[in-house]
Motif scaffolding. Sequence first.
Motif: not given
Length: 330
Positions: A20-27
């Motif tokens: 779930a954490a790794a599914a976050a948007p990132s730059v």
Amino acid sequence: MQHTDHATLNASEQLVVAAAAAAAPSVFNTQPWSFVFTDAGMEVHADPHDASMPTASAARDVRLSCGAAVFNARVALARRGHGSRVSVFPDEGDPLLVARVAVTDDAPDRALDELYRWLGSRRTNRYPFRPEGIPAAVLALLHDAARREGATLRLLEGEPEYQRMLTSIRHATWAEDDAVREDRGARLSPSARPPAIPVGNLGPVPRPGRPDDAPVRDMAQGLDLPGRGSAAFEPHPDLAVLETADDDPGAWIAAGQALQRLLLEATGHGIAASFANQPLEDAELRPDVASGAAHFGHPQMVLRLGYATQQPPIPPRRPLSQVIRESGAA
């Protein structure tokens, strides 16, 4: 009520929370984080190596991305029936340890639990949006989502502020440093294995139109990438600025959590989002965005919001084996 931490995450739960954490948007989809599980819960570490674009906002962008991952961890813990408590920058000697997400004995936050269903549907959508605006009631929910995490979402709807933002976005796009373009081009090149953002997630090339058409950020501007096609974009997108009262690493983590909360809320109401952060990546132009935010605080994100005409594919993610690391590992 007093919070009590306890070790409850088994191996299966750890994988759920990490995913779930790794599914976050990132730059630029750099996913600049790693996760360490402890007896108390999960640590989120910034992993800026080869993850930061060479812009003035690089350090802020990494922390914003990690803040979004922290929020997703809270959502997953709530879905697993756990309470959580976040400590931001808990170790002064380790500035890359951005947060500890402790598991508590508290009842799970039902509002977070409700957002879990949208984790897999949220996308950064670089396709055209339909012309209709977002209802005021939905915008109020997005504003409230940001407020719950200590931020403000400010819709740009009045003039001359809206046009001033468009001018800042255009100026930043035209004045972008060559080193930034070259770095982005290398990350998107077909020779990159894999490219940071696949063609299907880049969206089409904006089709030329009137000189005053609203700009939509083309992350692959100047690159000839097969399969993109072209499209006309909406001439007057809904633009909003996410702001925080302070402008330090702690505020950047808060902004990341606020961003992800409002994005999940938006997804649940059929609202898509992409970003137009060009002016925030330029140290000379960021004050232009901030000038309209004197009452609210410091601009952290510029969002383009609307109803999508097409849903992009699931963006690629690093294997969890590369994201989860042992405590004390470098």
